[in-house]
Design a protein around this motif. Structure first.
Motif, PDB file in Angstrom:
ATOM      1  N   THR A 117     -69.533 -15.895  -7.054  1.00 47.85           N
ATOM      2  CA  THR A 117     -69.577 -14.520  -7.572  1.00 47.85           C
ATOM      3  C   THR A 117     -69.704 -14.516  -9.091  1.00 47.85           C
ATOM      4  O   THR A 117     -68.956 -15.200  -9.797  1.00 47.85           O
ATOM      5  CB  THR A 117     -68.306 -13.754  -7.170  1.00 47.85           C
ATOM      6  OG1 THR A 117     -68.149 -13.804  -5.749  1.00 47.85           O
ATOM      7  CG2 THR A 117     -68.396 -12.303  -7.606  1.00 47.85           C
ATOM      8  N   THR A 302     -77.433 -11.279  -3.052  1.00 48.26           N
ATOM      9  CA  THR A 302     -77.661 -12.658  -3.495  1.00 48.26           C
ATOM     10  C   THR A 302     -79.115 -12.755  -3.947  1.00 48.26           C
ATOM     11  O   THR A 302     -79.998 -13.192  -3.186  1.00 48.26           O
ATOM     12  CB  THR A 302     -77.388 -13.660  -2.353  1.00 48.26           C
ATOM     13  OG1 THR A 302     -78.136 -13.265  -1.188  1.00 48.26           O
ATOM     14  CG2 THR A 302     -75.908 -13.672  -1.998  1.00 48.26           C
ATOM     15  N   SER A 312     -77.939 -20.091  -7.581  1.00 47.75           N
ATOM     16  CA  SER A 312     -77.698 -18.912  -6.740  1.00 47.75           C
ATOM     17  C   SER A 312     -76.366 -18.266  -7.096  1.00 47.75           C
ATOM     18  O   SER A 312     -75.376 -18.963  -7.361  1.00 47.75           O
ATOM     19  CB  SER A 312     -77.694 -19.318  -5.259  1.00 47.75           C
ATOM     20  OG  SER A 312     -76.681 -20.276  -5.016  1.00 47.75           O
ATOM     21  N   TYR A 313     -76.339 -16.950  -7.085  1.00 46.99           N
ATOM     22  CA  TYR A 313     -75.148 -16.183  -7.425  1.00 46.99           C
ATOM     23  C   TYR A 313     -74.924 -15.086  -6.400  1.00 46.99           C
ATOM     24  O   TYR A 313     -75.862 -14.584  -5.787  1.00 46.99           O
ATOM     25  CB  TYR A 313     -75.277 -15.539  -8.808  1.00 46.99           C
ATOM     26  CG  TYR A 313     -75.077 -16.483  -9.966  1.00 46.99           C
ATOM     27  CD1 TYR A 313     -73.856 -16.573 -10.623  1.00 46.99           C
ATOM     28  CD2 TYR A 313     -76.126 -17.302 -10.409  1.00 46.99           C
ATOM     29  CE1 TYR A 313     -73.672 -17.439 -11.685  1.00 46.99           C
ATOM     30  CE2 TYR A 313     -75.955 -18.171 -11.472  1.00 46.99           C
ATOM     31  CZ  TYR A 313     -74.721 -18.237 -12.099  1.00 46.99           C
ATOM     32  OH  TYR A 313     -74.539 -19.104 -13.151  1.00 46.99           O
ATOM     33  N   VAL A 314     -73.656 -14.732  -6.236  1.00 47.60           N
ATOM     34  CA  VAL A 314     -73.288 -13.545  -5.467  1.00 47.60           C
ATOM     35  C   VAL A 314     -72.984 -12.452  -6.481  1.00 47.60           C
ATOM     36  O   VAL A 314     -72.106 -12.629  -7.341  1.00 47.60           O
ATOM     37  CB  VAL A 314     -72.050 -13.794  -4.582  1.00 47.60           C
ATOM     38  CG1 VAL A 314     -71.628 -12.506  -3.876  1.00 47.60           C
ATOM     39  CG2 VAL A 314     -72.344 -14.892  -3.568  1.00 47.60           C
TER      40      VAL A 314
END
Length: 369
Positions: A117, A302, A312-314
């Motif tokens: 996150t 995402t 990659s990130y939330v």
């Protein structure tokens, strides 16, 4: 008549003296029993304190929050350390869970914060949530949670792979229902988990769905699975399920088993709790129950990429809106208003990512108001 009265009076005095002596003896016996009980209790406490010395206690000295307090609740951060034997320094926290305990009902609600996150990790730095632990240890990670989620977390517990595997093994294992693909991925993860923990396991064959009795290596490997539908979101759900199963088995364990767990696991745990605080909580252990659980952020995206960021990130679809939902879940009776600090962080994430709350959600909330 006079002599007879004198004898009667003399016998009465003797009987009174005998009664007094009997009362004194009973009183001495009561005191003796009380002293023995007190000595027994003190011995148990002393033994428990000796055991608690096995814990790695690391007090949090510079905690901060946004001026928020959750009266009637105790919030604890739980970090799963994914440190490998060759690692030095702090590792990223593979697992971030907030355990919120209702002091009246003893219900424990669990919230997993997705490790990828995008949050404010320190000062003006925005990164994955699990990076805070790697950079500044538990204190930085707790402050990150307090700052981004308007929480008042004052204590933490940090465990590694080996600790969880040991607990499951000493409890005799846990029963879990697995899908076909979970069996396959768990078997694959077991290879590395076995190497890290030095523990053995038996590969499940054939690799088909079913309810299985898992040992420590298998339970840890199950909680690490992320390459199935749901990805990291489903992985955190598995972690919470493993915690629930461990809590269920621990409630049924006898003193001998609990003693073995303490001897094996306490050296693998780091916490901010003092010995006195742990003794106090342990006294009401059987009263605690695991309640509902949730993942955070509840509403997220995402994206394939974020300008200026790699990997990659939330991304929360409105951090402020997600935190409001979080507080409703954890503290249903709380009269909560987001702080200015949270609003600033939320606005910054929106500006950087271009991701905002759904219009439909905003309009729904407006209609409800």
């Amino acid at each position: 008549m006079g002599q007879r009265d004198d004898r009667r009076l003399a016998r009465k005095k003797q009987e009174m003296r005998r009664q007094k002596r009997r009362k004194k003896r009973r009183r001495r016996i009561v005191f003796l029993v009380a002293e023995i009980l007190i000595l027994c209790i003190l011995s148990v406490i002393a033994y428990g304190m000796f055991k608690l010395d096995k814990l790695n206690v690391n007090p949090l000295k510079n905690l901060t929050n946004n001026g928020i307090s959750q009266d009637g609740y105790m919030n604890v951060a739980i970090f799963g350390d994914d440190r490998r034997p060759e690692d030095t320094g702090n590792a990223r926290s593979d697992c971030i869970i907030i355990a919120s305990i209702n002091n009246d009902t003893k219900e424990v609600k669990l919230v997993s914060v997705y490790r990828d996150t995008l949050l404010n990790t320190e000062d003006d730095t925005y990164d994955k949530a699990n990076s805070a632990y790697a950079v500044g240890g538990a204190e930085a990670a707790v402050n990150m949670l307090n700052r981004n989620l308007d929480l008042d977390i004052q204590d933490y517990v940090s465990v590694n792979f080996l600790a969880v595997a040991d607990v499951v093994d000493l409890l005799g294992g846990i029963d879990l229902e697995l899908t076909d693909e979970e069996v396959v991925h768990m078997n694959n993860y077991c290879v590395e988990t076995s190497e890290i923990t030095g523990k053995k396991y038996k590969k499940i064959e054939p690799e088909v769905a079913g309810t299985y009795h898992l040992n420590g290596v298998q339970a840890v490997s199950y909680s690490r699975i992320r390459y199935t539908e749901g990805g990291d979101f489903q992985r955190t759900s598995r972690q919470r399920l493993v915690i629930e199963k461990i809590a269920e088995e621990a409630k049924k364990a006898d003193l001998s088993t609990i003693n073995k767990i303490i001897d094996a696991v306490f050296p693998e745990i780091t916490t901010s709790f003092t010995s006195g605080e742990i003794v106090k909580m342990s006294a009401g252990l059987l009263q605690y129950s695991i309640g509902d659980n949730e993942g955070f952020p509840m509403d997220n995206e995402t994206p394939d990429s974020i300008p200026g960021y790699q990997g990659s990130y939330v991304v929360p679809k409105g951090l402020e809106e997600n935190v409001i939902k979080l507080h409703k879940f954890l503290f249903p009776d709380e009269d909560y208003t987001p702080t200015d600090t949270l609003k600033e962080i939320s606005d910054h994430i929106k500006d950087v990512t271009g991701i905002y709350p759904d219009d439909s959600e905003d309009s729904t909330e407006d209609n409800e108001e």
